[in-house]
Write an enzyme that holds these catalytic residues in place. Structure first.
Site, PDB file in Angstrom:
ATOM      1  N   ARG A  55      45.166  21.508  46.452  1.00  0.00           N
ATOM      2  CA  ARG A  55      45.426  22.352  45.292  1.00  0.00           C
ATOM      3  C   ARG A  55      44.180  23.179  44.978  1.00  0.00           C
ATOM      4  O   ARG A  55      44.264  24.353  44.629  1.00  0.00           O
ATOM      5  CB  ARG A  55      45.800  21.512  44.065  1.00  0.00           C
ATOM      6  N   ASP A 180      49.389  46.377  38.762  1.00  0.00           N
ATOM      7  CA  ASP A 180      50.306  45.775  39.721  1.00  0.00           C
ATOM      8  C   ASP A 180      50.453  46.764  40.879  1.00  0.00           C
ATOM      9  O   ASP A 180      51.027  47.843  40.727  1.00  0.00           O
ATOM     10  CB  ASP A 180      51.660  45.518  39.049  1.00  0.00           C
TER      11      ASP A 180
END
Length: 385
Positions: A55, A180
């Site tokens: 992780r 974005d």
């Protein structure tokens, strides 16, 4: 961290080589898929290569993250399980309750849902602006504004925002500019070089490029912000898995050649649609009469593979065009090698219905693939009737 040895190489070379170092054990020219959860330590706290738990970090994901940073010209790239997971991490890093964000009046429905239904519940305020109009952005600012969110080209109306101008507005307001870059990809546009603070990607789209993976990314030029984002990425845990990271890395190697073909095909289709008697408006920044054409030509290498158009006959006629298409597959998402068609109002942007971001019912969105352009033109002609 990005590999400085690739800094002066061309985009196409970086796409293939950045992060993709030969495996030191076998010499394999493709980074292995490290499908592993934990790593042997040489004594307590003695980590080999900095890896302890996947992780926190995984070698395959590291390769992708180094590649992403190199392609966007950033110092830190971070890969996530989805584009929205990346956005969530960014918002929870940048904002605290009481802060304000300016969002575009034309944005991906999932982004709007995240603001309107999720982050607003813990006290983050937002307001809408036409980010293609600098005065609209300035008018939306408040003393609490901490971020300005931009999509360019936007989804689904293909609006164009002048990144450099809005970056200066953000700096003057003490806010971060988030861009974005999913529709353009780093091959066509470099927001960080134009003054953006953070770039967001849905890796599912052009970066992966083959409709076979879901992923997201953040890239920043600010090393300190990169460390904050990495802390939250680990603390929140919505990381890209090793196989997904490997798939995206493979897709990126052909990004440049694919984007060239996407844009070439889209230009031909947009030109055909402008002449079709059943189409009353074509939204494509490559057209000279698009209101953002000059800005797009200035800040983009080419105009991309996304087209939206409005049909005569209203919403039902638009739905019928989507249903009649055959080579254009009716489906959500975008950026794959195969062409897709959709009705945004009933599909990807259903969540913005009734809001300031609601899209026209007669709108059809195309993700133009890399098939033979003549075949795509024939299919659309049949679909339009």
């Amino acid at each position: 961290m990005s590999d400085d040895s690739h800094e002066h190489q061309s985009f196409e070379t970086r796409a293939i080589h950045a992060g993709n170092t030969a495996d030191p054990l076998t010499g394999a020219v493709v980074p292995p898929i490290y499908q592993v959860s934990t790593y042997k330590q040489d004594g307590v706290g003695g980590l080999r290569g900095g890896y302890e738990y996947s992780r926190s970090a995984n070698p395959t994901r590291t390769a992708l993250e180094e590649n992403l940073a190199a392609l966007e010209g950033g110092t830190r790239g971070l890969a996530f399980a989805s584009g929205l997971a990346a956005e969530d991490c960014l918002l929870r890093t940048l904002l605290v309750p009481g802060d304000h964000v300016v969002i575009p009046n034309d944005a991906y429905g999932g982004t709007f849902r995240l603001f309107a239904k999720v982050v607003s519940r813990w006290g983050v305020e937002w307001s809408v602006a036409d980010t293609s109009d600098p005065e609209s952005v300035r008018a939306a600012l408040t003393p609490k504004t901490k971020a300005i969110w931009v999509e360019t080209p936007s989804n689904p109306l293909l609006g164009i925002t002048d990144i450099a101008v809005v970056a200066e507005i953000a700096r003057s307001a003490g806010a971060k500019l988030v861009v974005d870059n999913t529709f353009a990809s780093p091959y066509l546009q470099q927001p960080l070089a134009l003054g953006a603070d953070v770039v967001v990607h849905s890796l599912t789209k052009y970066m992966g490029g083959h409709s076979d993976v879901v992923g997201g990314a953040l890239v920043t030029a600010d090393a300190a912000l990169g460390e904050e984002l990495a802390y939250h990425q680990n603390a929140m845990g919505a990381v890209a898995g090793p196989f997904d990271s490997w798939i995206v890395l493979r897709g990126i190697k052909t990004l440049a050649v694919r984007m060239d073909r996407h844009a070439e095909n889209a230009a031909k289709i947009a030109e055909m649609l402008t002449r079709h008697p059943k189409v009353h408006k074509v939204l494509y920044p490559g057209l000279a009469d698009h209101p953002g054409h000059e800005i797009a030509a200035k800040q983009m290498r080419n105009f991309g593979g996304m087209i939206s158009f409005r049909v005569l006959g209203g919403e039902e006629a638009a739905v019928e065009v989507c249903n009649r298409a055959e080579l254009f597959t009716l489906g959500e998402s975008l950026g794959g090698v195969e062409s897709l068609i959709e009705h945004p109002g009933r599909m990807t942007h259903a969540s913005v219905a009734g809001s300031a971001l609601e899209v026209p019912g007669d709108l059809v969105r195309l993700s133009v693939g890399i098939e033979n352009a003549d075949d795509l033109l024939a299919d659309l002609t049949r679909a339009l009737g």
